[in-house]
Design an enzyme around this catalytic site. Structure first.
Site, short mmCIF file in Angstrom:
data_model
loop_
_atom_site.label_atom_id
_atom_site.label_comp_id
_atom_site.label_asym_id
_atom_site.label_seq_id
_atom_site.Cartn_x
_atom_site.Cartn_y
_atom_site.Cartn_z
N ASP A 82 -10.81 2.88 4.29
CA ASP A 82 -11.17 1.46 4.19
C ASP A 82 -12.69 1.29 4.22
O ASP A 82 -13.20 0.22 3.90
CB ASP A 82 -10.59 0.70 5.39
N LYS B 269 0.85 -1.20 0.00
CA LYS B 269 0.00 0.00 0.00
C LYS B 269 0.88 1.25 0.00
O LYS B 269 0.63 2.21 -0.73
CB LYS B 269 -0.96 -0.02 1.20
N GLN C 283 -4.60 -1.95 9.56
CA GLN C 283 -4.55 -3.27 8.94
C GLN C 283 -5.19 -4.31 9.85
O GLN C 283 -4.89 -4.38 11.04
CB GLN C 283 -3.08 -3.63 8.61
N1 GUN Z 1 -7.07 -7.23 5.84
C1 GUN Z 1 -7.44 -7.92 4.72
N2 GUN Z 1 -7.98 -7.08 3.83
C2 GUN Z 1 -7.96 -5.84 4.38
C3 GUN Z 1 -8.38 -4.57 3.92
O1 GUN Z 1 -8.90 -4.37 2.83
N3 GUN Z 1 -8.18 -3.55 4.79
C4 GUN Z 1 -7.61 -3.72 6.01
N4 GUN Z 1 -7.48 -2.66 6.79
N5 GUN Z 1 -7.22 -4.88 6.46
C5 GUN Z 1 -7.39 -5.95 5.64
#
Ligand code: GUN
Length: 292
Positions: A121, A54, A98
């Protein structure tokens, strides 16, 4: 092969190019650089790899990235304080915590602390609540389901009036995907581990979103001819011909499904690249909301 392949890598690159152009335009106009702050708690290697990719995407698109890392034993107070600090920081456009976090932490609480204008998110209760209500719009749509819908629309698949079946009801993919499809006037069935007749239910679907985390579970004879199949699964299977000793496959048996479906996403190269592309789009949107 009868199905049209949906090239997620190509479509994700187009989204990234559009975002990069908008970022360049904003920064040339003297506006703050859209900046994503990621919060990683603990040392899960998969989470560390996601967070790193990211950050890399932000740099490639001319955006800023801040990467915060707390130890696995961080307290609730420390995580809360970090989110509050990022909320208050004008240099931060979007905040991504995350998931999953270590189990001693209250995930719901942390997500509810994120300022809705920075919730790139789309997991804060306010954004999800708005997504679930008629006539309301979330500020941000969760990235993976957003990517799934974007792939369908870009490929010319009609969602309105379609029978859609979503396999899986996770907070990250299945549930928000179902809500998005309802909002676009599909008739939606959500299947899970206790669904009685999975093959029979999937056979009714014009659109299938498979996000159940089971290797190649959806077989070719479960698929209605001409259906659009979006495979969110990422499962590693042993493969002695690969240097790594494994390869990635989806929740759908691709070899069978491509002979029946009208449209299909491959794994890898389907939904995967879309998640980060949509995160970048959401981060740009956050910057636009905060500094029009
Ligand atoms: N863990 C797995 N997919 C995601 C996501 O799209 N966002 C976040 N924050 N954690 C994740």
């Amino acid at each position: 092969m009868t199905a049209q392949l949906i090239d997620g890598k190509l479509i994700a690159q187009q989204v990234r190019d559009e975002v990069a152009a908008m970022v360049a335009k904003r920064t040339a106009a003297g506006k703050r650089k859209p900046t994503l702050a990621t919060v990683l708690v603990g040392d899960r290697p998969d989470s560390a790899a996601y967070v790193a990719s990211k950050g890399k995407a932000c740099q490639e698109l001319g955006m800023g990235s801040i990467s915060e890392h707390l130890p696995a034993n961080a307290s609730q107070e420390e995580v809360d304080a970090l989110v509050k600090r990022l909320n208050a920081d004008k240099g931060v456009s979007g905040i991504l915590v995350q998931l999953p976090m270590p189990s001693h932490l209250d995930e719901e609480r942390v997500l509810s602390l994120i300022n809705i204008e920075k919730d790139v998110d789309g997991f804060s209760p306010l954004n999800i609540g708005r997504l679930a209500q008629k006539g309301r719009e979330p500020l941000f749509v969760p990235c993976t389901p957003f990517g799934c819908i974007y792939l369908l629309e870009k490929s010319g698949v009609k969602i309105e009036g379609a029978n859609a079946v979503v396999l899986g009801r996770s907070n990250i993919v299945g549930m928000p995907a179902a809500l998005l499809l309802i909002g676009k006037n599909a008739t939606v069935t959500v299947c899970h581990s206790r669904t009685k007749d999975l093959p029979g239910t999937v056979r009714q679907a014009d659109i299938i979103i498979a996000a159940i985390g089971r290797t190649e579970m959806v077989r070719g004879d479960w698929i209605k001819p001409g259906a659009a199949v979006i495979d969110v699964g990422i499962n590693a299977v042993p493969d002695a011909t690969k240097k790594s000793g494994q390869r990635l496959v989806g929740d759908v048996n691709f070899a069978e499904a491509k002979e029946v479906a009208g449209f299909i996403t491959p794994v890898p190269g389907g939904v995967g690249p879309m998640t980060i592309a949509m995160l970048m789009k959401n981060t740009l949107r956050a910057a636009e909301i905060q500094e029009p």
